[in-house]
Design a protein around this motif. Structure first.
Motif, PDB file in Angstrom:
ATOM      1  N   ILE A  24       0.872  -1.178   0.000  1.00 38.86           N
ATOM      2  CA  ILE A  24       0.000   0.000   0.000  1.00 38.86           C
ATOM      3  C   ILE A  24       0.909   1.228   0.000  1.00 38.86           C
ATOM      4  O   ILE A  24       1.703   1.418   0.930  1.00 38.86           O
ATOM      5  N   ALA A  25       0.806   2.058  -1.028  1.00 37.14           N
ATOM      6  CA  ALA A  25       1.681   3.231  -1.159  1.00 37.14           C
ATOM      7  C   ALA A  25       0.993   4.506  -0.681  1.00 37.14           C
ATOM      8  O   ALA A  25      -0.229   4.548  -0.496  1.00 37.14           O
ATOM      9  N   ASP A  26       1.802   5.528  -0.482  1.00 34.33           N
ATOM     10  CA  ASP A  26       1.326   6.889  -0.171  1.00 34.33           C
ATOM     11  C   ASP A  26       0.508   6.926   1.124  1.00 34.33           C
ATOM     12  O   ASP A  26      -0.544   7.574   1.206  1.00 34.33           O
ATOM     13  N   VAL A  27       0.981   6.233   2.140  1.00 37.73           N
ATOM     14  CA  VAL A  27       0.278   6.144   3.416  1.00 37.73           C
ATOM     15  C   VAL A  27       0.805   7.219   4.364  1.00 37.73           C
ATOM     16  O   VAL A  27       2.016   7.467   4.437  1.00 37.73           O
ATOM     17  N   LYS A  28      -0.070   7.864   5.082  1.00 39.23           N
ATOM     18  CA  LYS A  28       0.330   8.870   6.064  1.00 39.23           C
ATOM     19  C   LYS A  28       0.946   8.185   7.284  1.00 39.23           C
ATOM     20  O   LYS A  28       0.587   7.064   7.635  1.00 39.23           O
ATOM     21  N   GLU A  29       1.832   8.922   7.954  1.00 40.09           N
ATOM     22  CA  GLU A  29       2.616   8.309   9.031  1.00 40.09           C
ATOM     23  C   GLU A  29       1.780   7.844  10.220  1.00 40.09           C
ATOM     24  O   GLU A  29       2.187   6.934  10.938  1.00 40.09           O
ATOM     25  N   LYS A  30       0.617   8.429  10.443  1.00 43.12           N
ATOM     26  CA  LYS A  30      -0.209   8.042  11.576  1.00 43.12           C
ATOM     27  C   LYS A  30      -1.369   7.121  11.177  1.00 43.12           C
ATOM     28  O   LYS A  30      -2.245   6.824  11.993  1.00 43.12           O
ATOM     29  N   ALA A  31      -1.376   6.671   9.939  1.00 40.39           N
ATOM     30  CA  ALA A  31      -2.435   5.763   9.475  1.00 40.39           C
ATOM     31  C   ALA A  31      -2.408   4.462  10.270  1.00 40.39           C
ATOM     32  O   ALA A  31      -1.368   4.073  10.820  1.00 40.39           O
ATOM     33  N   ARG A  32      -3.538   3.808  10.317  1.00 39.16           N
ATOM     34  CA  ARG A  32      -3.629   2.569  11.101  1.00 39.16           C
ATOM     35  C   ARG A  32      -2.646   1.504  10.610  1.00 39.16           C
ATOM     36  O   ARG A  32      -2.019   0.813  11.421  1.00 39.16           O
ATOM     37  N   ILE A  33      -2.536   1.361   9.281  1.00 39.55           N
ATOM     38  CA  ILE A  33      -1.635   0.307   8.796  1.00 39.55           C
ATOM     39  C   ILE A  33      -0.163   0.692   8.970  1.00 39.55           C
ATOM     40  O   ILE A  33       0.720  -0.136   8.747  1.00 39.55           O
ATOM     41  N   MET A  34       0.092   1.931   9.385  1.00 45.87           N
ATOM     42  CA  MET A  34       1.445   2.333   9.759  1.00 45.87           C
ATOM     43  C   MET A  34       1.695   2.166  11.254  1.00 45.87           C
ATOM     44  O   MET A  34       2.843   2.226  11.699  1.00 45.87           O
ATOM     45  N   GLN A  35       0.652   1.965  12.024  1.00 45.36           N
ATOM     46  CA  GLN A  35       0.790   1.948  13.482  1.00 45.36           C
ATOM     47  C   GLN A  35       0.453   0.603  14.122  1.00 45.36           C
ATOM     48  O   GLN A  35       1.011   0.257  15.163  1.00 45.36           O
ATOM     49  N   GLU A  36      -0.445  -0.155  13.542  1.00 45.73           N
ATOM     50  CA  GLU A  36      -0.940  -1.377  14.167  1.00 45.73           C
ATOM     51  C   GLU A  36      -0.270  -2.612  13.562  1.00 45.73           C
ATOM     52  O   GLU A  36      -0.097  -2.703  12.349  1.00 45.73           O
ATOM     53  N   GLU A  37       0.070  -3.556  14.422  1.00 39.53           N
ATOM     54  CA  GLU A  37       0.725  -4.776  13.946  1.00 39.53           C
ATOM     55  C   GLU A  37      -0.278  -5.651  13.203  1.00 39.53           C
ATOM     56  O   GLU A  37      -1.279  -6.082  13.767  1.00 39.53           O
ATOM     57  N   ILE A  38       0.013  -5.932  11.946  1.00 40.59           N
ATOM     58  CA  ILE A  38      -0.884  -6.723  11.105  1.00 40.59           C
ATOM     59  C   ILE A  38      -0.508  -8.193  11.144  1.00 40.59           C
ATOM     60  O   ILE A  38      -1.364  -9.072  11.109  1.00 40.59           O
ATOM     61  N   PHE A  39       0.766  -8.492  11.210  1.00 45.16           N
ATOM     62  CA  PHE A  39       1.307  -9.855  11.251  1.00 45.16           C
ATOM     63  C   PHE A  39       0.898 -10.641  10.004  1.00 45.16           C
ATOM     64  O   PHE A  39       0.387 -11.756  10.075  1.00 45.16           O
ATOM     65  N   GLY A  40       1.136 -10.018   8.869  1.00 43.00           N
ATOM     66  CA  GLY A  40       0.825 -10.644   7.597  1.00 43.00           C
ATOM     67  C   GLY A  40       1.594  -9.952   6.488  1.00 43.00           C
ATOM     68  O   GLY A  40       2.341  -8.998   6.718  1.00 43.00           O
ATOM     69  N   PRO A  41       1.402 -10.414   5.236  1.00 39.02           N
ATOM     70  CA  PRO A  41       2.206  -9.907   4.112  1.00 39.02           C
ATOM     71  C   PRO A  41       1.702  -8.571   3.577  1.00 39.02           C
ATOM     72  O   PRO A  41       1.216  -8.476   2.444  1.00 39.02           O
TER      73      PRO A  41
END
Length: 515
Positions: free
Chosen positions: A403-420
């Protein structure tokens, strides 16, 4: 004299002989599927009547085996066995305890491909990932055996005239080891034998996703000569026996590897002093990460792309060290992104039993659902440029996703996904690169890709992680070479595979004799 430690080499599967040997191991393991594995309590094999069924995540109807599940009564029985065994095991010499580990290492080394094949089948690990897992388990056994011999004499302290002072280490007691699915041999074995070689006794509760590998390891420890009661194998429900043993007044320490949520729960429960408890429990916890590959403006672009992709997608991103965030300088952002997308699209996703497969499945349906939900969140927070699709029909397969162009405080930048899933974020300066790198609750691993020596030195000082890697991936720590453990919500920074890890399983005692 302690012999030098040298880590177990990885298998070169481009050599046809090695490839044939591994295929033979897979065939052997396939013939052993569906077996039943009992509990082991005080050397006795016990069938509880309740079972945990382990299925192949790449072929979800294929039963790997069934393992008896312990209840509170059996957990208490195991506790009493461990307490009894501690009374004699603590008095075994460090040399004798280390010898058990070295013998176990030799057994696993002889059966290396067999254990790796079980990791392929039960955890869905591709060949290279499985081989590295088994090699790391051997490393832990070898390294901790030698470390125990180094600690045998204690540490030097001063003595005065007419006085002799000694400073030594003694074991703690009964430990509860709760191990994860993602390194079901290496971490499970490492956390278990660190406790055992230091003179403690263990109640082992492995992940319910990968209990057969753990059962096989317990058999090896028996074969290596470990006395009954020292290691008790009690798979079961975390809510039932996990909580029961963490709360138990006779539990002296808990060694946990897993999620932040469960780790915090254990830490909180272990802090309470129960009736009959005469110590403060020690907690050794490794709880995950949200790890960043930082790319400076003068970085080697191909190295940057490879570091991002292989950090993020090894074992389907199911590593606490996985690089799930790429923070790239704006001047080279598009070039690095383009290379990373191209490399990602070249990865082979499929059955981990095939030698050419780079990425297999995620571990189970719950993991699949969670990761796919985060991909949907990512589509709202950024631009999908690779992957984004899953197929759970045969196994739990998800395409490697960027996922490109993500803001630094976005959820996928902050929360552990534990996946690819890798989130790409842009930064305008080295100050901002490092600021974003440090803006999560975690602090496990990180990579800094740069040719600028001043910036590299800044990263060493300011990039706040337990394991920082310069110009390489942020995964792949080797026992004895890169001791592993993180800061903040990544855990207690208990550096597994390091020179002070065994000390966490012991207590120091001063003896002063006046003449």
């Amino acid at each position: 004299m302690v012999t030098a430690y040298k880590h177990e080499p990885l298998t070169d599967f481009t050599v046809e002989e090695n490839k044939r040997a591994f295929m033979g191991a897979l065939k052997k393991v396939n013939r052993q599927l569906g077996k039943e594995y009992p509990l082991l309590i005080n050397g006795q094999r016990i069938t509880s009547g309740e079972v945990i069924a382990s299925y192949n995540p790449a072929r979800k109807t294929e039963l790997i085996g069934t393992v008896s599940a312990a209840n509170k009564e059996l957990a208490e029985q195991a506790m009493q066995a461990a307490l009894s065994a501690f009374s004699f095991w603590k008095n075994w010499s460090p040399e004798a305890r280390a010898h058990v580990l070295l013998k176990a290492a030799a057994i696993i080394r002889r059966r290396k491909h067999e254990f790796s094949a079980y990791l392929v089948k039960e955890a869905g690990k591709p060949w290279k990932e499985a081989d590295a897992d088994t090699a790391e388990a051997i490393d832990f056994l070898e390294y901790y055996a030698r470390q125990m011999l180094c600690l045998e004499g204690g540490a030097p302290v001063n003595s005065r005239e007419g006085e002799n002072n000694q400073y030594g280490y003694i074991p703690l007691g009964v430990g509860v080891v709760i191990s994860p699915f993602n390194f079901p041999l290496a971490i499970m074995a490492g956390t278990t034998v660190a406790a055992i070689v230091t003179g403690n006794t263990v109640l082992l509760k492995p992940s319910n996703n990968t209990p057969v590998v753990a059962a096989k390891f317990v058999e090896v420890m028996e074969e290596a000569g470990l006395p009954k009661g020292v290691l008790n194998f009690i798979p079961g429900s975390g809510a039932e026996i996990g909580d029961y043993l963490v709360d138990h007044p006779k539990t002296r320490f808990v060694s946990f590897t897993g999620s932040r949520e469960v780790g915090c729960r254990i830490y909180e429960r272990a802090a309470k002093v129960h009736p009959g408890q005469i110590w403060l429990k020690r907690v050794i916890a490794e709880m995950g990460g949200k790890d960043t590959v930082v790319v400076d403006e003068d970085a080697n672009l191909d190295l940057a792309a490879a570091s991002i992709v292989y950090s993020g997608f090894g074992f389907s991103g199911q590593k606490c060290s996985a690089g799930s965030r790429a923070v790239v300088h704006e001047k080279i952002y598009e070039q690095v992104l383009e290379r990373a997308v191209k490399l990602t699209k070249s990865l082979t996703v499929g059955s981990p039993e095939e030698a050419e497969t780079y990425m297999g499945p995620v571990i189970d349906q719950a993991a699949y659902n969670k990761i796919m939900s985060y991909i949907e969140i990512g589509k709202e927070e950024g631009r999908l440029v690779a992957g984004g699709e899953g197929n759970p029909e045969r196994g739990f397969f998800i395409q490697p996703t960027i996922i490109a162009d993500v803001k630094e405080k976005a959820r996928i930048m902050q929360e552990e996904i534990f996946g690819p899933v890798i989130a790409f974020c842009k930064a305008g300066s080295v100050d901002q690169l490092l600021e974003i790198a440090n803006n999560t609750d975690y602090g496990l691993t990180g990579a800094f890709i740069s040719k600028n020596r001043d910036h590299i030195e800044r990263a060493k000082r300011e990039f706040h992680v337990g394991n920082l890697y310069i110009n390489r991936t942020c995964t792949g720590a080797i026992v004895g070479y890169q001791p592993f453990g993180g800061f903040q919500m990544s855990g207690t920074d208990s550096k597994a595979g390091g020179p002070d890890y065994l000390l966490l399983h012991m207590q120091a005692q001063t003896v002063s004799e006046t003449y």
